[in-house]
Design a protein around this motif. Sequence first.
Motif, mmCIF file in Angstrom:
data_model
loop_
_atom_site.group_PDB
_atom_site.id
_atom_site.type_symbol
_atom_site.label_atom_id
_atom_site.label_comp_id
_atom_site.label_asym_id
_atom_site.label_seq_id
_atom_site.Cartn_x
_atom_site.Cartn_y
_atom_site.Cartn_z
ATOM 1 N N GLN A 182 0.788 -1.225 0.000
ATOM 2 C CA GLN A 182 0.000 0.000 0.000
ATOM 3 C C GLN A 182 0.822 1.279 0.000
ATOM 4 O O GLN A 182 0.424 2.281 -0.589
ATOM 5 N N ALA A 183 1.972 1.292 0.663
ATOM 6 C CA ALA A 183 2.628 2.558 1.003
ATOM 7 C C ALA A 183 3.075 3.361 -0.216
ATOM 8 O O ALA A 183 2.843 4.583 -0.290
ATOM 9 N N VAL A 184 3.730 2.741 -1.169
ATOM 10 C CA VAL A 184 4.322 3.485 -2.280
ATOM 11 C C VAL A 184 3.249 4.173 -3.116
ATOM 12 O O VAL A 184 3.346 5.370 -3.429
ATOM 13 N N ALA A 185 2.209 3.435 -3.480
ATOM 14 C CA ALA A 185 1.144 4.030 -4.297
ATOM 15 C C ALA A 185 0.402 5.120 -3.527
ATOM 16 O O ALA A 185 0.044 6.159 -4.104
ATOM 17 N N LEU A 186 0.167 4.905 -2.235
ATOM 18 C CA LEU A 186 -0.469 5.942 -1.420
ATOM 19 C C LEU A 186 0.357 7.219 -1.439
ATOM 20 O O LEU A 186 -0.173 8.323 -1.622
ATOM 21 N N SER A 187 1.652 7.077 -1.234
ATOM 22 C CA SER A 187 2.539 8.240 -1.206
ATOM 23 C C SER A 187 2.529 8.970 -2.545
ATOM 24 O O SER A 187 2.436 10.196 -2.594
ATOM 25 N N ARG A 188 2.614 8.216 -3.632
ATOM 26 C CA ARG A 188 2.629 8.833 -4.961
ATOM 27 C C ARG A 188 1.316 9.533 -5.272
ATOM 28 O O ARG A 188 1.298 10.655 -5.777
ATOM 29 N N PHE A 189 0.211 8.860 -4.968
ATOM 30 C CA PHE A 189 -1.093 9.418 -5.313
ATOM 31 C C PHE A 189 -1.393 10.668 -4.493
ATOM 32 O O PHE A 189 -1.701 11.734 -5.046
ATOM 33 N N LEU A 190 -1.304 10.550 -3.174
ATOM 34 C CA LEU A 190 -1.597 11.700 -2.323
ATOM 35 C C LEU A 190 -0.573 12.808 -2.537
ATOM 36 O O LEU A 190 -0.921 13.995 -2.584
ATOM 37 N N GLY A 191 0.705 12.427 -2.693
ATOM 38 C CA GLY A 191 1.751 13.424 -2.896
ATOM 39 C C GLY A 191 1.600 14.165 -4.205
ATOM 40 O O GLY A 191 1.838 15.384 -4.275
ATOM 41 N N GLY A 192 1.198 13.452 -5.261
ATOM 42 C CA GLY A 192 1.005 14.102 -6.550
ATOM 43 C C GLY A 192 -0.105 15.138 -6.500
ATOM 44 O O GLY A 192 0.019 16.232 -7.055
ATOM 45 N N LEU A 193 -1.205 14.798 -5.828
ATOM 46 C CA LEU A 193 -2.296 15.754 -5.685
ATOM 47 C C LEU A 193 -1.891 16.933 -4.811
ATOM 48 O O LEU A 193 -2.191 18.087 -5.122
ATOM 49 N N ASP A 194 -1.204 16.648 -3.719
ATOM 50 C CA ASP A 194 -0.768 17.714 -2.818
ATOM 51 C C ASP A 194 0.192 18.671 -3.530
ATOM 52 O O ASP A 194 0.122 19.890 -3.326
ATOM 53 N N ASP A 195 1.050 18.114 -4.371
ATOM 54 C CA ASP A 195 2.030 18.940 -5.087
ATOM 55 C C ASP A 195 1.342 19.935 -6.015
ATOM 56 O O ASP A 195 1.869 21.016 -6.289
ATOM 57 N N GLN A 196 0.144 19.576 -6.506
ATOM 58 C CA GLN A 196 -0.628 20.462 -7.380
ATOM 59 C C GLN A 196 -1.655 21.286 -6.603
ATOM 60 O O GLN A 196 -2.454 21.994 -7.209
ATOM 61 N N ASN A 197 -1.635 21.155 -5.270
ATOM 62 C CA ASN A 197 -2.629 21.799 -4.415
ATOM 63 C C ASN A 197 -4.046 21.372 -4.812
ATOM 64 O O ASN A 197 -4.976 22.177 -4.857
ATOM 65 N N LYS A 198 -4.208 20.059 -5.089
ATOM 66 C CA LYS A 198 -5.503 19.511 -5.487
ATOM 67 C C LYS A 198 -5.919 18.340 -4.604
ATOM 68 O O LYS A 198 -6.738 17.512 -5.005
ATOM 69 N N LEU A 199 -5.337 18.270 -3.405
ATOM 70 C CA LEU A 199 -5.676 17.184 -2.495
ATOM 71 C C LEU A 199 -6.824 17.616 -1.594
ATOM 72 O O LEU A 199 -6.680 18.489 -0.749
ATOM 73 N N THR A 200 -7.967 17.009 -1.792
ATOM 74 C CA THR A 200 -9.143 17.308 -0.982
ATOM 75 C C THR A 200 -9.124 16.500 0.310
ATOM 76 O O THR A 200 -8.224 15.678 0.543
#
Length: 477
Positions: free
Chosen positions: A334-352
């Motif tokens: 779980q960890a790697v994909a979670l980090s990539r997915f949430l981190g990618g959204l956060d990097d674009q300021n699109k993490l709800t």
Amino acid sequence: MNNLTTAPAFLSEDFLLQTETARRLYHDYARSMPIMDYHCHLPPDQIAANKQFENMTQLWLYGDHYKWRAMRTNGVDEQYCTGSASDWQKFEKWAETVPYTLRNPLYHWTHLELRNPFGVNDVLNPETARSIYDSCNEQLPQFTAQRLLKHFDVRVVCTTDDPTDSLEHHRTIASQPFGVRILPTFRPDKAMAVEDPVAFRAYVQKLGEVTNHDIRTLDGFLTALKSRHDYFAEMGCRLSDHGLETLYAEPYQENEIKIIFNNLLPNWQQGLDVISPLDERKFKSFMLQQFAEWDHEKGWTQQFHLGALRNNNRRRLRELGADTGWDSIGDFPQAVALSRFLGGLDDQNKLTKTILYNLNPADNEVIATMIGNFNDGSVRGKIQFGSGWWFLDQKDGMEKQINALSNMGLISTFVGMLTDSRSFVSYSRHEYFRRILCNLFGNDIENGELPNDVDWVGQIIQDICYRNAERYFGFDQ
């Protein structure tokens, strides 16, 4: 000399409450809090029609794969679970099974649900089955679908709905002077399910019919889905939900996704029947990104239910269909994909706002630490470690989730329990959760691990039971 002590009565008023402080916390603070059921599978049509259940089997056993699994394990033939046996025969076989469910949460849930709302304090077994069945059936006229929600003081129910659903029943409910808010939740799993190209093509065709779009391209597909996302918002939706083995965060180029889509749907009937695992991961990663961005635009909360290995028994899947009791915990990374997915959204300021539900207890600490990476101070408890669900919504599973979150995050910001159920009497699980929660805090106080400030701890418990969720989802406004 007899050293035996008198055991506490089963399911007493102080059930699961091991200390005086735990009892105070539950009875004085937790017990009377309303319920915010922000994720469930209650049928909206039954709420709209204020369904009157003919008997306890229809209310209690229909669709309950938890009970079916136990009955099968106890040697009960399928005709008494999903088959043609009469409703009384099915109830009778469940009553025969209950005494053998000792130490399974079903034993607790069964008797909690009989006590509330039906006032039945007897233990269910073959000897009591008929009297309990008759007594509960006599009370059913006063316990319609809507009255049960009112009885349990449920304030909000968020159902789980496919993007192609008309939401006609939600519209009917909204026109009634009911007093409980029943809102849809956007669950677009079928719009990502390219692992079965034939079913995916049928779904895209249905989506086109619902939205009056002739879907032949990826852009057309997204336009149709976005129109449904907008429609759900108009109907009061505030949450999305995804049931996944893991999150998908495979790198992709948009032109690759267009090619994958075009290969799947060239002429409706002649698309590819097999998709490569890599293309499947890329397509799902792309779609999750779209959904997450739409959720962020609207200020919705996205939910991810992670870790189920579904439909293990292929023979029974063919015979009975999905969601009939053939699923289990999976052991997916779980960890790697979670980090990539949430981190990618956060990097674009699109993490709800996001809730992560974990089905494998081995991953509790992974989830509990992952949420801290993306709690940025913009929203209290923005990224949540959701309550123990499915196989883990029992005493041991709840305690492990609460302890992992307490150790590595802030349990005080937790949005608490939900039913994740298809049953109108499953709200006793909130009582179960609240007793377990109060017992943990009560033990800590009496062990000197927390200050003996019952009023402050009681307020924290009330927050977890209801107020945190009310604020988190914006229902306090």
